[in-house]
Design a protein around this motif. Structure first.
Motif, PDB file in Angstrom:
ATOM      1  N   PHE A 110      90.164 130.098  47.813  1.00 53.29           N
ATOM      2  CA  PHE A 110      91.512 130.307  48.338  1.00 53.29           C
ATOM      3  C   PHE A 110      92.282 128.992  48.422  1.00 53.29           C
ATOM      4  CE2 PHE A 110      93.997 130.138  52.356  1.00 53.29           C
ATOM      5  CZ  PHE A 110      95.090 130.880  51.930  1.00 53.29           C
ATOM      6  N   LEU A 111      91.651 127.955  48.939  1.00 48.82           N
ATOM      7  CA  LEU A 111      92.331 126.669  49.097  1.00 48.82           C
ATOM      8  C   LEU A 111      92.714 126.064  47.754  1.00 48.82           C
ATOM      9  CD1 LEU A 111      90.140 125.163  51.957  1.00 48.82           C
ATOM     10  CD2 LEU A 111      92.467 126.039  52.148  1.00 48.82           C
ATOM     11  N   VAL A 116      94.412 118.434  51.827  1.00 53.62           N
ATOM     12  CA  VAL A 116      93.509 119.089  52.777  1.00 53.62           C
ATOM     13  C   VAL A 116      92.065 118.645  52.549  1.00 53.62           C
ATOM     14  CG1 VAL A 116      92.560 121.318  53.518  1.00 53.62           C
ATOM     15  CG2 VAL A 116      95.016 121.077  53.076  1.00 53.62           C
ATOM     16  N   THR A 117      91.364 118.392  53.635  1.00 47.76           N
ATOM     17  CA  THR A 117      89.944 118.048  53.605  1.00 47.76           C
ATOM     18  C   THR A 117      89.179 119.083  54.431  1.00 47.76           C
ATOM     19  OG1 THR A 117      90.324 115.684  53.279  1.00 47.76           O
ATOM     20  CG2 THR A 117      88.224 116.319  54.285  1.00 47.76           C
ATOM     21  N   TRP A 140      83.055 119.284  51.675  1.00 47.93           N
ATOM     22  CA  TRP A 140      83.182 120.120  50.484  1.00 47.93           C
ATOM     23  C   TRP A 140      84.461 119.843  49.716  1.00 47.93           C
ATOM     24  CZ3 TRP A 140      79.029 122.652  48.953  1.00 47.93           C
ATOM     25  CH2 TRP A 140      78.044 122.967  49.896  1.00 47.93           C
ATOM     26  N   ILE A 141      85.556 119.647  50.430  1.00 42.18           N
ATOM     27  CA  ILE A 141      86.843 119.349  49.790  1.00 42.18           C
ATOM     28  C   ILE A 141      87.404 118.096  50.438  1.00 42.18           C
ATOM     29  CG2 ILE A 141      89.227 120.114  49.483  1.00 42.18           C
ATOM     30  CD1 ILE A 141      88.277 122.946  49.343  1.00 42.18           C
ATOM     31  N   HIS A 142      87.775 117.116  49.617  1.00 44.72           N
ATOM     32  CA  HIS A 142      88.394 115.891  50.116  1.00 44.72           C
ATOM     33  C   HIS A 142      89.724 115.705  49.406  1.00 44.72           C
ATOM     34  CE1 HIS A 142      88.858 111.956  51.852  1.00 44.72           C
ATOM     35  NE2 HIS A 142      89.015 111.420  50.657  1.00 44.72           N
ATOM     36  N   GLN A 143      90.786 115.720  50.207  1.00 46.61           N
ATOM     37  CA  GLN A 143      92.134 115.576  49.652  1.00 46.61           C
ATOM     38  C   GLN A 143      92.355 116.549  48.493  1.00 46.61           C
ATOM     39  OE1 GLN A 143      94.663 113.253  50.876  1.00 46.61           O
ATOM     40  NE2 GLN A 143      93.232 113.462  52.569  1.00 46.61           N
ATOM     41  N   GLY A 144      91.937 117.777  48.705  1.00 46.69           N
ATOM     42  CA  GLY A 144      92.175 118.819  47.722  1.00 46.69           C
ATOM     43  C   GLY A 144      91.179 118.890  46.586  1.00 46.69           C
ATOM     44  N   GLN A 145      90.265 117.941  46.500  1.00 43.81           N
ATOM     45  CA  GLN A 145      89.320 117.911  45.388  1.00 43.81           C
ATOM     46  C   GLN A 145      87.940 118.394  45.840  1.00 43.81           C
ATOM     47  OE1 GLN A 145      90.269 117.140  42.180  1.00 43.81           O
ATOM     48  NE2 GLN A 145      92.298 117.127  43.150  1.00 43.81           N
ATOM     49  N   LEU A 146      87.350 119.258  45.029  1.00 46.12           N
ATOM     50  CA  LEU A 146      86.010 119.745  45.323  1.00 46.12           C
ATOM     51  C   LEU A 146      85.019 118.599  45.148  1.00 46.12           C
ATOM     52  CD1 LEU A 146      84.442 122.351  46.032  1.00 46.12           C
ATOM     53  CD2 LEU A 146      84.109 122.689  43.579  1.00 46.12           C
TER      54      LEU A 146
END
Length: 626
Positions: free
Chosen positions: A66-67, A104-105, A477-483
């Motif tokens: 979703f993100l 998003v993180t 799991w997600i840092h600044q939008g990156q998996l």
């Protein structure tokens, strides 16, 4: 952030699958110039479901999808414009069009982890407006998935490792999305397969299913198969007219069982023959369309023995009504007697499946020692979670602009702990789980082999432990939008869930009156003797909030030495320690105090986000804010 090319991305949840107040708050943040202020939220639950002592964390895969696909389309923005005030600044809608989750993180428990009250399932940080908009969809994706996974895990614990569990609740689920979620996460929780074909296609859940009563009752017995010839399983030798072979075997079976050959229903027999011709390697008989003893069982045996002559083996029978435990016992007895009579040993071990609104209580009966049931199909009781329809997850703000935020209400259970946190699981030397601890993120983590003093939530005294292992719980799991790393497959998460459950003590796995697993706060090395009694906080000024009780260095209202309490929300910048010199040999971290030491009546006076200061010339604090 570009949307992930994944058929499940927008299928997991769409941005407008949310509450309207998320959009109204977004407008409020934007008008206040706070849209891009960094904020952190925590998603957690307060009580384990079903009266149990554990929860399985689930839904992370859907959240990540979703993100990564989050983006408001023109149609989404246009609809929001239609429900927000008509004088809303058009620039706000342009801001919405540009939103994504690139800032998003997310830290979270790995899917299939054991989770306990108060420990975050997800920590979500990023621009305040965006992470606020994520609240409802993330709660929707996590709460039900974790509830179903936990429900399935309980059913698996009852059934034991040997029984095969089939989820077959799609027709009883709360809509198509609920059905897909239930099929997915019942598999993660320990079920072996699902009847839901879409769950197989999209999620890789093993699917299973055979035939229903409608297939059986649709035949009258006058039907002639267009091609009744079935070749031997080995592929050598001439084919056999299966319908004719079944008719011959039926006479022998009825003689063995003491039945008249006319008693078994001819339509049922024709249905079984038709199904066997279509699925000779996977033939299963549904025995109770008419009568188990006078029709279903003899018809099944005739078809099974005819197939056996050709080298095929039926996969089993299903019972869907009556006393399932007793019927299974008696059917197994007939199988054994028939196997011995016709010298076909394989018939003794034909699988017996049961279904029919099976709940936990009935499952206990079916799983008892000596039960002849092999496969159990459960629908309503797994997908609807009738014992508790909601896990009750919450999504609470814990930090804005680097400053902790806290919710304090008259209900102590709904109070939150401020600040960005880390979570750890302490394990004993035998690998057993001792307890989970929460602490401020910047504090040094607990160390294996070090004796620690931990305050379990709600306890009146600390607990001293020496863990052999310390496991960090929250993974990035997600840092600044990156998996940050590939997500485990659903099958891997399922295996991890079973491993997690195996580490939980029997006392915590009990389904009735289990021992509660402890979650503690503020772990610290043992530096000296424990205080004999919890400290008594001085009274607060009437109507006041916590601050410097009487100004720097001055006496408090109670005549004691001053008690320095960092202001929650605005002034807790360095997570200052609370010093209570008369009662403690060392300083105590504020979350620890809030968990255990601070009297409930005084805690209720604390207010999240209020700024407290001592006006010039005053002897006590004043409250600024609402």
């Amino acid at each position: 952030m570009a949307a992930e090319r994944d058929p499940e991305g927008r299928a997991a949840a769409q941005p407008l699958l949310t509450d309207l107040y998320q959009a109204t708050m977004a407008l409020g943040y934007w008008r206040a110039g706070r849209a891009r202020v960094h904020a952190e939220f925590e998603l957690f639950f307060r009580r384990c479901p079903f009266g149990g002592a554990f929860t399985l964390a689930a839904g992370l895969r859907d959240c990540v999808r979703f993100l990564r696909a989050f983006r408001l389309r023109d149609a989404d923005v246009q609809f929001l414009a239609s429900v927000l005030p008509p004088d809303t600044d058009p620039s706000f809608f342009e801001h919405l069009r540009a939103l994504d989750c690139s800032g998003v993180t997310v830290r979270a428990l790995p899917e299939g982890s054991l989770a306990f009250p108060g420990v975050p399932l997800l920590q979500v940080s990023g621009p305040l407006l965006v992470v606020q908009l994520l609240e409802t969809p993330l709660l929707c994706l996590v709460s039900y998935a974790s509830l179903v996974a936990t429900n399935a895990a309980r059913l698996r614990l009852i059934a034991g490792p040997e029984k095969r569990l089939l989820e077959m609740g799609l027709r009883r689920a709360q809509g198509p999305d609920g059905g897909l979620t239930a099929s997915t996460y019942s598999y993660l929780g320990g079920f072996d397969s699902s009847s839901n074909v879409l769950a197989g296609q999209l999620r890789g859940v093993p699917v299973a299913g055979t035939l229903a009563h409608s297939f059986v009752t649709s035949f009258s017995g006058s039907e002639v198969p267009p091609d009744p010839i079935l070749a031997p399983a080995a592929g050598e030798g001439p084919g056999v007219d299966l319908a004719a072979s079944v008719k011959e075997w039926l006479e022998r079976v009825c003689a063995h069982l003491g039945l008249g050959v006319q008693e078994p229903h001819p339509g049922e027999r024709a249905a079984f023959v038709a199904y066997a011709l279509a699925f000779p390697q996977a033939f299963q008989g549904l025995l109770d369309s008419y009568s188990v003893w006078r029709s279903g069982l003899p018809n099944f045996l005739a078809v099974a023995l005819a197939l056996g002559e050709l080298g095929y083996r039926p996969v089993g029978v299903r019972l869907d009504s009556g006393d399932l435990l007793q019927l299974a016992q008696e059917v197994r007895g007939v199988f054994r007697a028939t196997a011995a009579h016709f010298q076909v040993p394989w018939l003794e071990s034909v699988s017996i499946a049961v279904s029919n609104n099976i709940d936990e209580e009935e499952l206990v009966r079916l799983a008892q020692e000596g039960s002849e049931v092999n496969v159990i199909g459960i629908g309503t009781s797994v997908v609807t979670c009738p014992q508790q329809p909601s896990l009750g997850c919450v999504y609470k703000l814990v930090s804005v602009g680097g400053q902790p935020r806290m919710k304090l209400t008259e209900d102590p259970e709904k109070q939150t702990l401020p600040g960005s946190k880390a979570a750890f699981r302490l394990l004993g030397y035998d690998g057993s789980l001792l307890l989970d601890v929460l602490q401020l993120a910047e504090e040094p983590p607990p160390q294996a082999g070090q004796e620690l003093r931990v305050w379990p939530r709600g306890a009146q005294e600390p607990r001293t432990v020496r863990p052999a292992q310390v496991e960090p719980l929250l993974q990035l799991w997600i840092h600044q939008g990156q998996l940050c790393e590939p997500l485990p497959s659903l099958a891997e998460s399922r295996a991890f869930a079973q491993l997690s459950l195996s580490r939980l003590s029997p006392e915590h796995k009990r389904l009735r009156s289990p021992a509660l697993y402890q979650v503690g706060g503020a772990p610290s090395p043992v530096l000296g003797p424990l205080p004999p009694q919890p400290p008594i906080a001085p009274p607060l000024p009437a109507g006041g909030t916590v601050g410097e009780a009487a100004g720097p260095g001055g006496p408090s209202a109670s005549g004691r030495a001053p008690v320095r309490i960092p202001v929650v929300g605005a002034a807790w910048r360095q997570h200052e320690l609370l010093a209570v010199p008369h009662n403690l040999s060392r300083a105590v971290c504020l979350p620890c105090l809030l968990l255990t030491w601070y009297p409930r009546a005084s805690r209720a006076r604390l207010e999240s986000g209020n700024r407290v200061h001592a006006p010039r010339g005053s002897a006590g604090p004043a409250r600024v804010g609402r």
